[in-house]
Write an enzyme that holds these catalytic residues in place. Structure first.
Site, PDB file in Angstrom:
ATOM      1  CG  ASP A  62      -6.516  50.193  59.325  1.00  0.00           C
ATOM      2  OD1 ASP A  62      -5.813  50.464  58.343  1.00  0.00           O
ATOM      3  OD2 ASP A  62      -7.679  50.607  59.463  1.00  0.00           O
ATOM      4  CG  ASP A 112     -10.322  53.778  53.588  1.00  0.00           C
ATOM      5  OD1 ASP A 112      -9.292  53.075  53.532  1.00  0.00           O
ATOM      6  OD2 ASP A 112     -10.847  54.137  54.656  1.00  0.00           O
TER       7      ASP A 112
HETATM    8  C1  GAL Z   1      -8.968  52.622  57.392  1.00  0.00           C
HETATM    9  C2  GAL Z   1      -9.257  51.361  56.619  1.00  0.00           C
HETATM   10  C3  GAL Z   1     -10.762  51.206  56.522  1.00  0.00           C
HETATM   11  C4  GAL Z   1     -11.360  51.152  57.920  1.00  0.00           C
HETATM   12  C5  GAL Z   1     -10.935  52.366  58.723  1.00  0.00           C
HETATM   13  C6  GAL Z   1     -11.356  52.274  60.182  1.00  0.00           C
HETATM   14  O1  GAL Z   1      -7.594  52.781  57.531  1.00  0.00           O
HETATM   15  O2  GAL Z   1      -8.671  51.440  55.349  1.00  0.00           O
HETATM   16  O3  GAL Z   1     -11.085  50.053  55.786  1.00  0.00           O
HETATM   17  O4  GAL Z   1     -10.924  49.973  58.562  1.00  0.00           O
HETATM   18  O5  GAL Z   1      -9.522  52.550  58.697  1.00  0.00           O
HETATM   19  O6  GAL Z   1     -10.963  53.383  60.911  1.00  0.00           O
END
Ligand code: GAL
Length: 387
Positions: free
Chosen positions: A131, A188
């Site tokens: 991430d 997301d």
């Molecule tokens: C976001 C990511 C999500 C999930 C989340 C977890 O940045 O895009 O898919 O992994 O973090 O905190």
């Protein structure tokens, strides 16, 4: 051939804990998902990776600087969980982050990249989602992904590298060279139709970048969630989508070559959800070994100006074409494809034999054009053979 060279050839298929469970994860859930992969036909259909997303570790590393699995959630430890998943013939994925912390505030891998890669390899991890939160401001994301890629490629185990920087910093331009096997290109996803529509349309012009060994990841699937997330952001419109909307979502992700990472609670999936997720004709299009992106054809007549109605064509390895007729608008539409526009000269009298990938039946042989009527928010996907 060295199998390692084929890692990431086609888009990853699997399940990820985030969309439905976010922080509320534990080893029993993961084992149950592995069991369902086998008993309900997901494994046979090609789904392979079971991925634990954020919130799996303790908030601090141990005295040697190692990440520690939260013993309350994973009392048997990650190695035992990996062994269980492997015993089912499946693969195990985990999550970390470019920055000092993950998005949910757990330790990230910054300046621990090689140490973490070694630990993941010891545990038997096969996939790492990486991430973008808390990225050090003075360092480029590109460098951070190059680092972890190098660490993974030298950790002694084949680990698929799933980059997740949400499409920022022109990721298309540099991610393939960094060594990642897939890259999140969008913010997301949420369990509602507007989100599906927005994400898909945002990637139509980026299809030229996706391909074998480095796939454009449009985010995890929401198919079958029906509002089931424990997170307000993901599930903000309670009830989620209709089964038709999920079908269109799955079709877009399949033909556009996105990884297919299931996000619903497959322990309780309805028959309609299974029919969508397990559609072998769509999966074959997604997993085609040429791994080409799809090109877009705007519908005739030319005055029909909207982003929401379009056709996508994906060239397949055996000479067939996958053709999607997408109507993301709120009214029924007729979409007309002139075969001239996909490369068939009138002079040569070549026709297309069309097979409907949702009805699972032959539609017959068509000359010069095909013009299905597509209900609102629906699609028609055909596999076309030249005859
Ligand atoms: C976001 C990511 C999500 C999930 C989340 C977890 O940045 O895009 O898919 O992994 O973090 O905190």
């Amino acid at each position: 051939m060295d199998n390692r060279k084929l890692l990431g050839l086609t888009p990853a298929m699997g399940w990820n804990s985030w969309n439905t469970f976010t922080w509320d994860i534990n080893e029993q859930l993961i084992r149950d998902v592995a069991d369902v992969f086998v008993s309900e036909g997901y494994k046979e259909a090609g789904y392979e990776y079971i991925v634990i997303d954020d919130c799996w570790s303790l908030k601090e590393r141990d005295q040697d600087g190692n990440l520690v699995a939260d013993p309350a959630k994973f009392p048997s430890g990650m190695k035992a969980l990996a062994d269980y998943i492997h015993s089912k013939g499946l693969k195990f994925g985990m999550y970390s982050c470019v920055g000092t912390h993950t998005c949910a505030g757990y330790p990230g891998s910054f300046e621990h990249e090689f140490q973490d890669a070694r630990l993941l390899a010891e545990w038997g991890v096969d996939y790492l989602k990486y991430d973008y939160c808390f990225k050090p401001r003075n360092l480029s994301g590109e460098l951070m992904y190059k680092r972890m890629s190098l660490a993974l490629k030298n950790c002694g185990r084949d680990i698929l590298f799933s980059a997740c920087n949400w499409g920022e910093d022109n990721v298309y331009q540099w991610i393939r060279a960094s060594g990642a096997h897939m890259y999140r290109s969008t913010g997301d996803i949420q369990d509602n139709w507007d989100s599906v529509k927005k994400l898909a349309i945002s990637q139509l012009d980026k299809e030229c970048y996706t391909g074998a060994f480095c796939h454009n990841d449009m985010d995890m699937l929401i198919v079958g969630m029906h509002g089931g997330s424990n997170d307000g952001f993901i599930g903000s419109h309670s009830g989620g989508c209709t089964d038709t909307e999920y079908k269109t979502h799955f079709s877009l992700w399949s033909i556009m070559g996105s990884p297919l990472m299931i996000g619903c609670d497959i322990r309780n999936a309805s028959q309609a959800t299974k029919n969508t997720l397990l559609n072998p004709d769509l999966i074959a299009i997604n997993q085609d070994t040429e791994g080409r992106g799809a090109y877009r054809i705007k519908p005739e007549p030319q005055w029909f100006h909207t982003d929401e109605v379009f056709m996508l064509v994906k060239v397949l390895a055996d000479g067939d074409l996958a053709i999607g007729f997408f109507n993301l608008s709120d009214e029924q539409r007729q979409l007309s494809l002139q075969f001239w526009d996909i490369g068939l000269p009138y002079a040569e009298k070549i026709s297309l034999s069309l097979y409907d990938c949702w009805e699972h039946k032959e539609l017959g042989v068509f000359r010069e054009r095909f013009a299905p009527t597509v209900p609102a928010r629906d699609c028609v996907i055909v596999r076309a053979k030249l005859v």
